[in-house]
Design a protein around this motif. Structure first.
Motif, mmCIF file in Angstrom:
data_model
loop_
_atom_site.group_PDB
_atom_site.id
_atom_site.type_symbol
_atom_site.label_atom_id
_atom_site.label_comp_id
_atom_site.label_asym_id
_atom_site.label_seq_id
_atom_site.Cartn_x
_atom_site.Cartn_y
_atom_site.Cartn_z
ATOM 1 N N VAL A 124 0.877 -1.165 0.000
ATOM 2 C CA VAL A 124 0.000 0.000 0.000
ATOM 3 C C VAL A 124 0.915 1.216 0.000
ATOM 4 O O VAL A 124 1.705 1.389 0.919
ATOM 5 C CB VAL A 124 -0.924 0.033 1.233
ATOM 6 N N ASN A 128 -2.344 5.672 -0.783
ATOM 7 C CA ASN A 128 -3.388 4.686 -0.487
ATOM 8 C C ASN A 128 -3.783 3.875 -1.730
ATOM 9 O O ASN A 128 -4.923 3.472 -1.895
ATOM 10 C CB ASN A 128 -4.624 5.363 0.122
ATOM 11 N N VAL A 130 -3.073 0.327 -3.927
ATOM 12 C CA VAL A 130 -2.591 -1.023 -3.650
ATOM 13 C C VAL A 130 -2.110 -1.671 -4.945
ATOM 14 O O VAL A 130 -2.533 -1.296 -6.044
ATOM 15 C CB VAL A 130 -3.699 -1.877 -3.000
ATOM 16 N N ASN A 164 2.885 -1.435 4.274
ATOM 17 C CA ASN A 164 1.925 -0.333 4.236
ATOM 18 C C ASN A 164 2.679 0.951 4.560
ATOM 19 O O ASN A 164 3.097 1.172 5.703
ATOM 20 C CB ASN A 164 0.801 -0.565 5.247
ATOM 21 N N THR A 302 -7.191 0.526 4.478
ATOM 22 C CA THR A 302 -5.759 0.404 4.223
ATOM 23 C C THR A 302 -4.974 1.593 4.727
ATOM 24 O O THR A 302 -3.774 1.488 4.985
ATOM 25 C CB THR A 302 -5.498 0.233 2.713
ATOM 26 N N ASP A 303 -5.631 2.761 4.864
ATOM 27 C CA ASP A 303 -4.924 3.950 5.315
ATOM 28 C C ASP A 303 -5.112 4.210 6.803
ATOM 29 O O ASP A 303 -4.780 5.281 7.303
ATOM 30 C CB ASP A 303 -5.355 5.177 4.517
#
Length: 883
Positions: A124, A128, A130, A164, A302-303
């Motif tokens: 990621v 943000n 992927v 990430n 994801t963030d």
């Protein structure tokens, strides 16, 4: 009946074989069509470009399943529309398994996926985006005959990582084997997950939670694809065979995981978790109970950062080996992390060492640039610290510290420059007790380290810090200022110190004893250190020589050491002056001296210095006392050695009561006279008598200036008045012992010196035939010759002297050339006169006895006591974390 059964069996086998043959024939016939069809369908499902080197269809290797095999499968990173060259997925072999009977009905349903020797990197980025959005909606383009109805996913020998950049999380592992099974096409089912792996790293920001640990797990997960809810039903997780209880739930809007363990063995935890430094605990008879609870909570985005709350404790712990023992270990702490901060807090640390207690509190935050706050009080066993957390560049560390300190500081660059510190508050007192230390790959051992150090922010005071290195000992007291700025590398460290030593052997400072090479050339003298160090050494040994009663004041500047008011003794002589050592190029020290001595005795000096590496004049051949003034400059290259051609030196020397005995070279001089026509003018008895005087040569006073330059020693012309003869000497002497000496004396002196009569001494008027002798070649095998060039030069000088004398007589007697200032007035030498000298005894009055002054405390002791009083007063208030 048997016949009927055999008939059924025969038809059954025949049908199966026929079907297999039909399927095999179909595979051969439609193999290329199957490949094209599979690629077409995969491209409809994939959101990334698929690279494949080879595709094959097999049955018998994977029977009873039919397998569509892809070799060297590669998918590059793609974030939105931005294509990159990094790898998202790679597989040496990727297999899609089908039911072969479905093929006969043109039904291509994938039942399982097997990936071998692969690499999976999920990312990621900071925007943000992927890289693992591999699948896309088919939007009705996919064939109804091709679909995924997975029942099994298997990964073998595969590296897996997740990174990430927003939450600064990083997970990396190597999957020996991962098996996922379940009705993946159903909306509600239970997935079984089994794996054996190596957890390479679990990291959050700069904090590594697990590194290079074996793990295996058997987990049952309830899957609800309609509501997007996944929940751990049962979990058997072991890390390095340590059991953990795991709970977890993932919903569309949140994530929660909890891991806890109770009363794990201290040795097992130390060997298998977080702190790699504790891997030696199993060798230390470690004992105690370890418990911890870890909870991860956050939004399912994801963030979004997962908030981490972890608590840990150690109770009734102990560690011991043959050199130390720690008991009653009691520790409690916690780790918290959210979107803004991460913090590790050691709320309590207590243990006993050699019967003395140690207590500390510690808080670390901002792990990229760690802010460290805390306090510590009590006894620390350095052998335990070295064993558990070392080696700190040391192969041995023993002894004890008594500390009472509080600190608040930041490490600005912990990875690349750990010395870069910002000190906000630092105060404390440290007692060093019988410490021994030895660095890695270093023969030196620093022993008997005792003393006291007081620290307050940027200032440190040292009191009676004693240590030994081999035969050398030091006792140091002093003050340091601007400590943090110096370690940071941006500011200058200021020193004011005093050191005393009974004995210093310079050879003790060699770390390896081996020779240096060009590859090891480096700067030796420090920069950004200024100050003064008063040095007092009873004895210094170097290169087989002994220097005693050394006192000096050493001034430090950038790559420079200045020794002023240097005093000492060598070979019975008192020496004083100044020495400057500079380093303009790495490993090249330029030494400049300005030294004086009034009582150098030649016999002990020649003995001390091994006759200066020559055999002409030895210690038993020479006597006398010299006064010298030496100015010397030379570069000492510690790798290639001293370049003698670059030595620049002047030596003013004055010798009194000198004597030379049985010098073999003097015999060679008289032997050369005997071999010439001089024997016609001088009787052999006279030559023998002259030789006897040369072999017992004495002179009252002699002075000259000796110069060294371009690899040679130059002796300007000087007059030596001795019991044998008065001679003028000059010459050159190179460092490889090539010589060129010139001697000038009157011939009549070989026949005999002035005589005594009843009317007194018959004084020579200085006239008469002179002998010019040259000695040249190598000092060990010199050659002799009459020096015609010197004789010619002397005649010219005397002729010019007579002309000048005549001009002086004309100017003084007749007034000729009175205005010419270059012509001196003529003076008459009336010769020696008798003098009567009366001497009287003088009374001496002994000075009154001085009262012994009371011993006063040094300024460093007063300063240390002041710091100690301030620190102890402030440390009476218990340090509290977070205040």
């Amino acid at each position: 009946m048997v016949k009927r059964l055999f008939k059924i069996f025969k038809w059954t086998v025949g049908i199966v074989v026929t079907l297999m043959l039909l399927i095999s024939a179909a595979l051969v016939i439609f193999k290329d069509d199957i490949k094209r069809y599979a690629i077409q369908e995969l491209n409809l499902h994939l959101n990334k470009k698929l690279h494949v080197s080879y595709i094959d269809v097999t049955l018998w290797k994977t029977f009873p399943s039919l397998s569509l095999d892809f070799d060297d499968v590669l998918i590059h990173d793609k974030f939105g529309e931005e294509q990159k060259l990094d790898t998202t997925l790679y597989a040496k072999k990727l297999s899609l398994r089908f039911n072969p009977m479905d093929f006969l009905e043109s039904n291509y349903t994938v039942k399982s996926i097997i990936l071998k020797k692969g690499i999976i990197n999920l990312k990621v980025d900071e925007q943000n985006r992927v890289n693992y959005d591999l699948l896309k909606p088919t939007e009705g383009e996919s064939s109804e005959n091709f679909e995924f109805s997975l029942e099994k996913i298997k990964l073998d020998d595969t590296d897996f990582s997740y990174q990430n950049d927003i939450t600064k999380q990083y997970y990396a592992s190597h999957l020996d084997q991962l098996n996922l099974s379940g009705e993946f096409s159903a909306t509600k089912y239970t997935m079984q997950a089994q794996t054996d792996m190596m957890v390479k790293q679990i990291k959050r920001e700069a904090l590594t939670l697990i590194s290079n640990k074996r793990a295996n797990c058997n987990i049952a997960i309830s899957m609800n694809t309609e509501d997007d809810i996944f929940e751990i039903v049962n979990a058997d997780v072991k890390i390095q065979n340590l059991p953990f209880h795991v709970e977890g739930r993932v919903s569309p809007d949140s994530i929660r995981f909890a891991i806890n363990a109770k009363k794990l063995n201290l040795t097992d935890v130390a060997n298998n978790f977080t702190l790699a430094q504790l891997n030696t605990v199993k060798e230390l008879n470690g004992n105690g109970d370890v418990s911890f609870d870890l909870e991860l909570i956050g939004l399912n985005k994801t963030d979004a950062n997962l908030n981490i709350h972890a608590g840990f404790s150690i109770q009734n712990g102990s560690l011991a080996n043959t050199t130390f023992s720690l008991s009653n270990i009691d520790a409690r702490g916690k780790y918290t992390s959210d979107a803004n901060t991460s913090e590790l807090e050691l709320e309590k640390l207590h243990f006993l060492s050699s019967g003395s207690a140690f207590d500390a509190q510690l808080k670390i935050s901002d792990f990229d640039k760690p802010l460290i706050r805390g306090n510590a009080k009590g006894a620390i066993n350095l052998a335990a610290v070295h064993t558990l957390f070392g080696p700190f560049g040391l192969q041995d560390l023993e002894g004890n510290l008594d500390v009472n300190s509080a600190f608040n500081l930041r490490m600005n660059n912990p990875v690349y420059n750990p010395k870069d510190l910002s000190i906000y508050a630092l105060k404390g007192n440290i007692h060093l007790k019988n410490i021994t230390a030895q660095f890695l790959n270093d023969t030196r051992i620093f022993k008997n380290i005792n003393g006291e150090i007081g620290v307050r922010n940027e200032e440190a005071v040292i009191k009676n810090l004693y240590l030994t290195i081999g035969e050398s000992d030091f006792n140091i007291s002093g003050e340091l200022n601007n400590i943090a700025g110096y370690f940071k590398g941006t500011e200058t460290l200021f020193i004011d110190a005093y050191t005393r030593s009974k004995n210093i052997n310079v050879d003790d400072f060699s770390s390896t004893g081996g020779s240096m090479t060009e590859a090891s050339r480096s700067w030796l003298l420090p920069t950004k250190i200024k100050g003064n160090v008063t040095v007092n050494a009873a004895e210094i040994k170097y290169g087989g020589h002994t220097y005693s009663d050394i006192t000096t004041r050493m001034r430090l500047t950038d790559r420079s050491l200045e020794f002023s008011h240097l005093k000492g003794r060598n070979a019975g002589a008192d020496i004083s002056g100044n020495v400057l050592v500079t380093e303009k190029n790495p490993s090249v020290l330029t030494v400049s001296t300005d030294l004086y001595s009034n009582n150098i005795r030649f016999a002990p000096l020649f003995k001390e210095w091994n006759n200066f590496e020559q055999t002409v004049i030895a210690a038993e051949n020479i006597q006398g006392i010299a006064k010298i003034k030496l100015k010397f400059t030379a570069p000492f290259d510690l790798i290639t050695g001293l370049n003698k051609d670059l030595i620049a030196s002047t030596l003013d020397i004055e010798i009194e009561d000198g004597a030379l005995y049985n010098v073999e070279t003097f015999k060679e001089i008289t032997a050369s006279i005997k071999s010439t026509s001089a024997t016609l003018l001088i009787s052999p008895q006279k030559i023998n008598a002259f030789e006897a005087k040369l072999l017992n040569l004495k002179f009252n006073k002699m002075s000259n200036q000796v110069i060294i330059r371009d690899g040679k020693l130059y002796i300007p012309e000087m007059k030596i008045e001795s019991n044998a003869l008065d001679v003028l000497v000059s010459g050159e002497h190179s460092f490889n012992n090539d010589i060129d000496y010139h001697f000038d004396f009157r011939f009549r002196e070989i026949k005999g010196k002035n005589k005594q009569t009843e009317f007194g001494e018959v004084v020579d008027d200085g006239t008469g035939f002179r002998v010019y002798l040259r000695m040249y070649g190598n000092i060990d095998d010199p050659s002799y010759a009459w020096d015609k060039d010197a004789q010619k030069k002397d005649r010219e000088e005397k002729r010019q002297e007579e002309i000048n004398t005549a001009k002086s007589i004309l100017k003084s007697g007749f007034g000729i050339n009175k205005k010419d200032t270059t012509i001196l007035e003529y003076t008459v030498d009336h010769g020696p006169k008798e003098e009567i000298t009366l001497s009287f005894d003088t009374d001496t009055l002994a000075p009154p006895e001085e009262k012994e002054e009371e011993k006063k405390k040094s300024k460093f002791q007063l300063k240390l006591e002041q710091l100690k009083e301030q620190n102890e007063k402030e440390n009476e208030v218990e340090f509290q974390i977070g205040q």
